[in-house]
Design an enzyme around this catalytic site. Sequence first.
Site, PDB file in Angstrom:
ATOM      1  N   HIS A  94     100.153  40.557 115.547  1.00 43.04           N
ATOM      2  CA  HIS A  94      98.862  40.420 116.212  1.00 43.04           C
ATOM      3  C   HIS A  94      98.531  41.757 116.874  1.00 43.04           C
ATOM      4  CE1 HIS A  94      98.100  36.200 115.621  1.00 43.04           C
ATOM      5  NE2 HIS A  94      99.250  35.825 116.182  1.00 43.04           N
TER       6      HIS A  94
ATOM      7  N   CYS B  86      94.753  42.912 113.921  1.00 46.36           N
ATOM      8  CA  CYS B  86      93.362  43.060 114.330  1.00 46.36           C
ATOM      9  C   CYS B  86      93.231  44.236 115.283  1.00 46.36           C
ATOM     10  CB  CYS B  86      92.874  41.793 115.007  1.00 46.36           C
ATOM     11  SG  CYS B  86      92.615  40.422 113.877  1.00 46.36           S
TER      12      CYS B  86
END
Length: 486
Positions: free
Chosen positions: A324, A367
């Site tokens: 992440h 991301c």
Amino acid sequence: MELPRPRLLAVSEELGEAELAALKFLSLEHVPMRKLEAIQRAQDFFEALQEKGMIEAGNLSFVKELLYRIGRIDLLVAQLGSSQEEMERELQIPGRAKCPPLLSSRYLLFQLSEDITEDELKSFKFLLGKELPKCRLYHKTTMLDVFIEMEKKGILGEDNLSILKNLCEAINYSLLKRIEEYELNLFGEEEMLIAEEQRGSRGGPEGHARWLASSVAPDAPGSWNESSQLEAYKMTSQPRGVCLILNNHNFAKAREAVPEPKNMKDRNGTDVDAAALSSVFSKLHFTVREYRDLTAEEIRKTVNIYRCEDHKDKDCFVCCILSHGKKGIIYGVDGQEVPIQELTTSFTGQNCHSLAGKPKVFFVQACQGEACQKGVFIETDSGEQDSSVETDARFQLNCIPAEADFLLGMATLQDYVSYRSAKEGTWYIQALCQHLEYSCPRGEDILTILTAVNQEVSRKSCKPNAEKQMPQPSFTLRKKLIFPVT
């Protein structure tokens, strides 16, 4: 009638440094460059315009036009009593516009400068290092500064965009397409076809990142393009080097934290990516070492192990990060942050002597924000929605060192999410592995391969809102990087 100095002062106080630079750049046809270079305050800029007759009592049309061009509609309305609609009507009147016309290379350069990222600016500076004086390429140099220096050197002009096109071709192909669209509107399709034929010797769109074209005065002393073919990095050692895979799947520790971080779901599908990376880099003769579910501190310790390792008998180092993330950050499974730049900087020549002068390659699947890129929705006959597609969001980006020989492949642009299928892996890593496996045996260099990856990923969309994703490579490579399979 006196000049409305209070209004001009009010405008001056609202303009930032970058906006003043843009105003100066758009005024180069009216005020000499030497005079503009000495101006550091907006008030002095308006005084210079007055001296040249561009501002007169009762006539602030040029100032209005400048504010309209740089997008400061708020100042146009609040201080000068105009509006966007009024300016659009007035600028349609023949002879009314005093700034570079919308269809001019100077206005094109201004628009490009607005969209070029910090990483891309670093690449422009690096590739122009031999052509432009180093003193002009210090860290505060903006893209507009680079364009001005290119104009001074005579390598950029209204009818001389070839070198800029070559640079854009190597750094970001979408910038090249914008220049070509401008030329198409200006010259027409027939002249553009002739130009494309002349460019064909470099391999057409598929090979656009393979070379920096020979049109950069190849016979001129000091030219950064002294040969039409770039030298390639040595890639013959057995093994080539280490391919380090940091694969974070289980974020239970992050979810247990107080306060609980948002969106820290387990990254189902990441093992598919890790397996694909392991397979392809093993075929490319790298020693693959995978580490799973590391906390932030464990990531730092693992990277430090390989920073201290002796790479003198290796030709390259590759690090693949699957986790992440948010802007400039990746997360450990404990939800703690690790700056990407901290990881890449660990392998500079100063911090890892045995990799000095050798390519250091980082691929980051995470991301870089929460925003979604919108595309045009095209309905299919299936009528189904792929609910298995997730994002790696927790929510440039100066992630890549300024030192030479680095390549950073980001799964997505800064501020945007990237997508992952729980069954098939991520769009970016799967496309990357497929193109490496297909193109490396054909001798394609990594920038050409990454451009093909950009094209494939950009064509995908996540229903129902047709969200898109665009990867972003950035680099300070000095040579072609090719991974031979033999």
